[in-house]
Design a protein around this motif. Structure first.
Motif, PDB file in Angstrom:
ATOM      1  N   ARG A  76      18.145 -34.808  -6.686  1.00 31.80           N
ATOM      2  CA  ARG A  76      16.782 -34.483  -6.245  1.00 31.80           C
ATOM      3  C   ARG A  76      16.798 -33.645  -4.970  1.00 31.80           C
ATOM      4  NH1 ARG A  76      13.453 -40.123  -7.118  1.00 31.80           N
ATOM      5  NH2 ARG A  76      13.396 -40.041  -9.388  1.00 31.80           N
ATOM      6  N   ASP A  77      17.692 -33.968  -4.046  1.00 31.54           N
ATOM      7  CA  ASP A  77      17.780 -33.199  -2.799  1.00 31.54           C
ATOM      8  C   ASP A  77      18.081 -31.738  -3.088  1.00 31.54           C
ATOM      9  OD1 ASP A  77      17.186 -35.252  -1.057  1.00 31.54           O
ATOM     10  OD2 ASP A  77      19.269 -35.633  -0.485  1.00 31.54           O
ATOM     11  N   ASP A  79      17.676 -30.128  -5.864  1.00 33.15           N
ATOM     12  CA  ASP A  79      16.556 -29.550  -6.606  1.00 33.15           C
ATOM     13  C   ASP A  79      15.433 -29.156  -5.645  1.00 33.15           C
ATOM     14  OD1 ASP A  79      15.277 -28.822  -9.119  1.00 33.15           O
ATOM     15  OD2 ASP A  79      13.912 -30.497  -8.702  1.00 33.15           O
ATOM     16  N   ASP A  80      15.184 -29.991  -4.631  1.00 31.04           N
ATOM     17  CA  ASP A  80      14.170 -29.663  -3.626  1.00 31.04           C
ATOM     18  C   ASP A  80      14.530 -28.375  -2.892  1.00 31.04           C
ATOM     19  OD1 ASP A  80      12.648 -31.873  -4.263  1.00 31.04           O
ATOM     20  OD2 ASP A  80      13.347 -33.080  -2.557  1.00 31.04           O
ATOM     21  N   ILE A  81      15.800 -28.161  -2.614  1.00 30.64           N
ATOM     22  CA  ILE A  81      16.234 -26.948  -1.923  1.00 30.64           C
ATOM     23  C   ILE A  81      16.022 -25.732  -2.820  1.00 30.64           C
ATOM     24  CG2 ILE A  81      18.171 -25.761  -0.827  1.00 30.64           C
ATOM     25  CD1 ILE A  81      16.965 -28.276   0.661  1.00 30.64           C
ATOM     26  N   ARG A  83      13.793 -25.448  -5.052  1.00 32.42           N
ATOM     27  CA  ARG A  83      12.338 -25.228  -5.040  1.00 32.42           C
ATOM     28  C   ARG A  83      11.903 -24.535  -3.755  1.00 32.42           C
ATOM     29  NH1 ARG A  83       9.422 -29.578  -8.600  1.00 32.42           N
ATOM     30  NH2 ARG A  83      11.218 -30.386  -9.703  1.00 32.42           N
ATOM     31  N   ALA A  84      12.537 -24.875  -2.635  1.00 31.59           N
ATOM     32  CA  ALA A  84      12.210 -24.232  -1.361  1.00 31.59           C
ATOM     33  C   ALA A  84      12.534 -22.736  -1.425  1.00 31.59           C
ATOM     34  CB  ALA A  84      12.967 -24.901  -0.212  1.00 31.59           C
ATOM     35  N   HIS A  87       9.817 -21.178  -3.283  1.00 29.53           N
ATOM     36  CA  HIS A  87       8.621 -21.103  -2.436  1.00 29.53           C
ATOM     37  C   HIS A  87       8.725 -19.962  -1.429  1.00 29.53           C
ATOM     38  CE1 HIS A  87       5.560 -24.042  -3.288  1.00 29.53           C
ATOM     39  NE2 HIS A  87       6.497 -24.922  -3.601  1.00 29.53           N
TER      40      HIS A  87
END
Length: 139
Positions: A76-77, A79-81, A83-84, A87
């Protein structure tokens, strides 16, 4: 049987989980959940609740859950990066094509500082990795 419940239930908490032993083999045929431990995902600590002694099966099940949970959180970590990064690309497109002067005034300084901070950390970490690789003969 499809209706069989697992022997353990893990109630997710901020830094881990509360672990319950699930019991359906009682006279009233009710589901009873007996809290047996707390687990800290960050440091791997397993704390029995009260004066309980955890069985080898309890510990093995908790350790398996802990390893799976840590792997999930790591996925998840990253994946969040990713996504960043998406963004940032979308923000660039927005700033170039849609943003008003007022909107840009609202976000420019905060975004520039955050990007500068991120760039500084990334450049330093990459330099450290390159120096380490050069020192050990790796590429």
């Amino acid at each position: 049987m499809a209706g069989d419940l697992p022997d353990y239930y893990f109630r997710i908490r901020e830094n881990g989980a509360a672990v319950f032993r699930v019991d359906t083999e009682n006279r009233q045929r009710r589901i009873e959940m007996d809290q047996i431990a707390l687990v800290n995902v960050k440091n791997g600590e397993i704390r029995p609740q009260g004066d309980r002694d955890l069985t080898e099966t309890d510990l093995r099940t908790i350790r398996e859950w802990l390893a799976e949970r840590q792997a999930l959180l790591a996925r998840r970590d990253i994946d969040d990066i990713h996504r960043a990064v998406d963004h940032l690309n979308l923000t660039t497109q927005w700033a170039q094509s849609k943003a008003t002067d007022g909107q840009l005034d609202d976000i420019t300084d905060a975004l520039l500082l955050a990007m500068h901070d991120l760039r500084t950390v990334l450049v330093r970490k990459k330099s450290e990795r390159l120096m380490k690789a050069a020192g050990t003969g790796e590429t």
